[in-house]
Design a protein around this motif. Structure first.
Motif, PDB file in Angstrom:
ATOM      1  N   PRO A  86       0.833  -1.205   0.000  1.00  0.00           N
ATOM      2  CA  PRO A  86       0.000   0.000   0.000  1.00  0.00           C
ATOM      3  C   PRO A  86       0.870   1.258   0.000  1.00  0.00           C
ATOM      4  O   PRO A  86       2.062   1.194   0.317  1.00  0.00           O
ATOM      5  N   GLU A 109     -11.956   5.271  -7.468  1.00  0.00           N
ATOM      6  CA  GLU A 109     -11.349   4.193  -8.264  1.00  0.00           C
ATOM      7  C   GLU A 109      -9.862   4.468  -8.529  1.00  0.00           C
ATOM      8  O   GLU A 109      -9.014   3.583  -8.382  1.00  0.00           O
ATOM      9  N   HIS A 110      -9.543   5.721  -8.915  1.00  0.00           N
ATOM     10  CA  HIS A 110      -8.130   6.071  -9.163  1.00  0.00           C
ATOM     11  C   HIS A 110      -7.278   5.811  -7.919  1.00  0.00           C
ATOM     12  O   HIS A 110      -6.239   5.177  -7.994  1.00  0.00           O
ATOM     13  N   ALA A 124      -6.855   2.185  -6.941  1.00  0.00           N
ATOM     14  CA  ALA A 124      -5.924   1.520  -7.865  1.00  0.00           C
ATOM     15  C   ALA A 124      -4.483   1.913  -7.565  1.00  0.00           C
ATOM     16  O   ALA A 124      -3.561   1.104  -7.704  1.00  0.00           O
ATOM     17  N   LEU A 125      -4.273   3.148  -7.130  1.00  0.00           N
ATOM     18  CA  LEU A 125      -2.909   3.616  -6.845  1.00  0.00           C
ATOM     19  C   LEU A 125      -2.388   3.098  -5.504  1.00  0.00           C
ATOM     20  O   LEU A 125      -1.197   3.245  -5.209  1.00  0.00           O
ATOM     21  N   GLY A 126      -3.257   2.521  -4.665  1.00  0.00           N
ATOM     22  CA  GLY A 126      -2.771   1.894  -3.433  1.00  0.00           C
ATOM     23  C   GLY A 126      -3.056   2.649  -2.143  1.00  0.00           C
ATOM     24  O   GLY A 126      -2.471   2.331  -1.113  1.00  0.00           O
ATOM     25  N   LYS A 168      -5.008   3.326   1.173  1.00  0.00           N
ATOM     26  CA  LYS A 168      -5.800   2.422   2.021  1.00  0.00           C
ATOM     27  C   LYS A 168      -6.641   3.143   3.062  1.00  0.00           C
ATOM     28  O   LYS A 168      -7.474   2.526   3.723  1.00  0.00           O
ATOM     29  N   GLN A 173      -8.972  -3.524 -10.826  1.00  0.00           N
ATOM     30  CA  GLN A 173      -8.147  -2.904 -11.850  1.00  0.00           C
ATOM     31  C   GLN A 173      -6.662  -3.114 -11.565  1.00  0.00           C
ATOM     32  O   GLN A 173      -5.895  -3.517 -12.428  1.00  0.00           O
ATOM     33  N   ALA A 174      -6.268  -2.814 -10.312  1.00  0.00           N
ATOM     34  CA  ALA A 174      -4.836  -2.756  -9.982  1.00  0.00           C
ATOM     35  C   ALA A 174      -4.268  -4.095  -9.539  1.00  0.00           C
ATOM     36  O   ALA A 174      -3.073  -4.210  -9.335  1.00  0.00           O
ATOM     37  N   ARG A 175      -5.107  -5.131  -9.403  1.00  0.00           N
ATOM     38  CA  ARG A 175      -4.685  -6.408  -8.822  1.00  0.00           C
ATOM     39  C   ARG A 175      -4.216  -6.221  -7.386  1.00  0.00           C
ATOM     40  O   ARG A 175      -3.033  -6.309  -7.074  1.00  0.00           O
ATOM     41  N   ASP A 176      -5.173  -5.928  -6.545  1.00  0.00           N
ATOM     42  CA  ASP A 176      -4.912  -5.710  -5.129  1.00  0.00           C
ATOM     43  C   ASP A 176      -6.074  -6.359  -4.378  1.00  0.00           C
ATOM     44  O   ASP A 176      -7.154  -6.553  -4.948  1.00  0.00           O
TER      45      ASP A 176
END
Lengths: 237, 237
Positions: A76, A96-97, A100-102, A104, A139-142
């Motif tokens: 994160p 969403e942005h 996706a950027l991490g 938390k 989207q981000a694979r998290d």
């Protein structure tokens, strides 16, 4: 959907995966064009990621055999984002942005220039917020869901929440006209505060500085909230 | 609309400004809630910015007296952005983001994983593209219109355009899995290449490297094109 994000209900007692909701089924069929035998990327909400073998795909369900689940989710960002509540459509995209950027930890804050009607928007319903967070993770694979706190008054935030948030965190207020440019590539735990479309008012900036935050700017251009937040996070970390 | 962007038709012979299009009139009335006597920020397309005094606002026209026009627009980013053509709605938003961020040269490129139907989208009509560029300039307070080139074949781009684009520019290909991370805070004239939603194919990356580009990545997270482009530009410059 670069990751099939699984919630506990998707897991069967014998270690298989069974998905039944129309959104993911449609995506598997129409976007992924998956068929039995495909090995797909899955992740368990709050847990690890790995691969699962699609065994069956019908209009009612997708049935998988889990092959591996040993990849941890990406790290994160070390940030708690305090965002003046944007207008509803902008909020949806921004959630969403930043997911996706991490990011938390998110606090949505009322400030003088936030339109009060925004707090009545259906986009603030927990199920709607949850949906945008899930889209960001897929989207981000998290797999780690952000927490979102609603803070509907600036003074209560200042007095009751800010001191604890600034404990062990570097407070950075993004505001046009500040003396210092946004720092680059930091790794400090950070509290990042971003104002509404018209900016924080002078009194708000003053109070945040008095509480121990530093001001910084992103240059002379005025950016939309969703562009600014992405630009800030990418430059900072 | 943080800037009222004026085109030559808006300027009267005696040095006043007269706006008659419904979009800007509606914005002045309903968003700015302007009235005669207001001093507003204006800029001439391709020229300077300054202040104008609103003298008259009716359903048919807004009439201004220019008070000053001596502020230059903000500096452009030293980048030519080559973007694999995104799906139409994403293109529209991405054009606004990158224009607001200061990109002045954009090439939209066909690659293997760009859906061919995207090239038929009405969003690619010059008037539609122009409209998004204008919105980006009005948002960021800038007057310099970017140029947008459509490059509908990857091989012709590689052979006929890329060598000239790489003359005096540092070529950077954003691609997951590359060895190096995206550089921070550079000031070199740069050619930034960004793939489509599914990425460049291996052969395309190989060809770009052979032509003299460097590969770089933004980390393990998979970002939507509009998020990735904003993140890249903000980290690079």
């Amino acid at each position: 959907m670069n990751l099939i994000l699984l919630n506990p209900n998707d897991l069967t007692d014998d270690g298989h995966v069974c998905i039944t909701d129309p959104r993911r089924l449609t995506h598997l069929r129409d976007v992924h064009r998956s068929s039995p035998g495909d090995l797909l990327t899955v992740g368990v909400q709050g847990g690890n990621m790995g691969k699962a073998l699609l065994k069956e795909l019908t209009a009612e369900r997708a049935y998988f055999q889990v092959e591996s689940l040993n990849e941890p989710p990406p790290a994160p960002l070390p940030v708690h984002l305090v965002l003046a509540l944007p207008r509803p459509r902008m909020l949806a995209r921004t959630l969403e942005h930043v997911t996706a950027l991490g990011v938390k930890e998110i606090t949505l804050l009322h400030t003088k220039r936030v339109e009060k009607s925004y707090w009545q928007s259906p986009e603030l319903r927990p199920d709607k917020i949850y949906q945008h967070l899930i889209l960001g993770l897929e989207q981000a694979r998290d797999t780690q869901l952000p927490s979102v706190i609603l803070s509907k008054g600036f003074r209560p935030f200042l007095q009751q929440q800010l001191p604890a948030l600034l404990n062990q965190r570097r407070g950075l207020v993004a505001h046009p006209g500040m003396a210092n440019a946004c720092p680059r590539g930091i790794s400090d735990p950070t509290l990042l505060l971003v104002g509404p479309e018209g900016g924080f008012i002078a009194w708000e900036v003053e109070q945040l500085m008095l509480a121990g935050c530093e001001g910084m700017h992103l240059g002379p251009r005025i950016l939309r909230v969703e562009t600014a937040v992405t630009a800030l996070l990418s430059r900072l970390f």
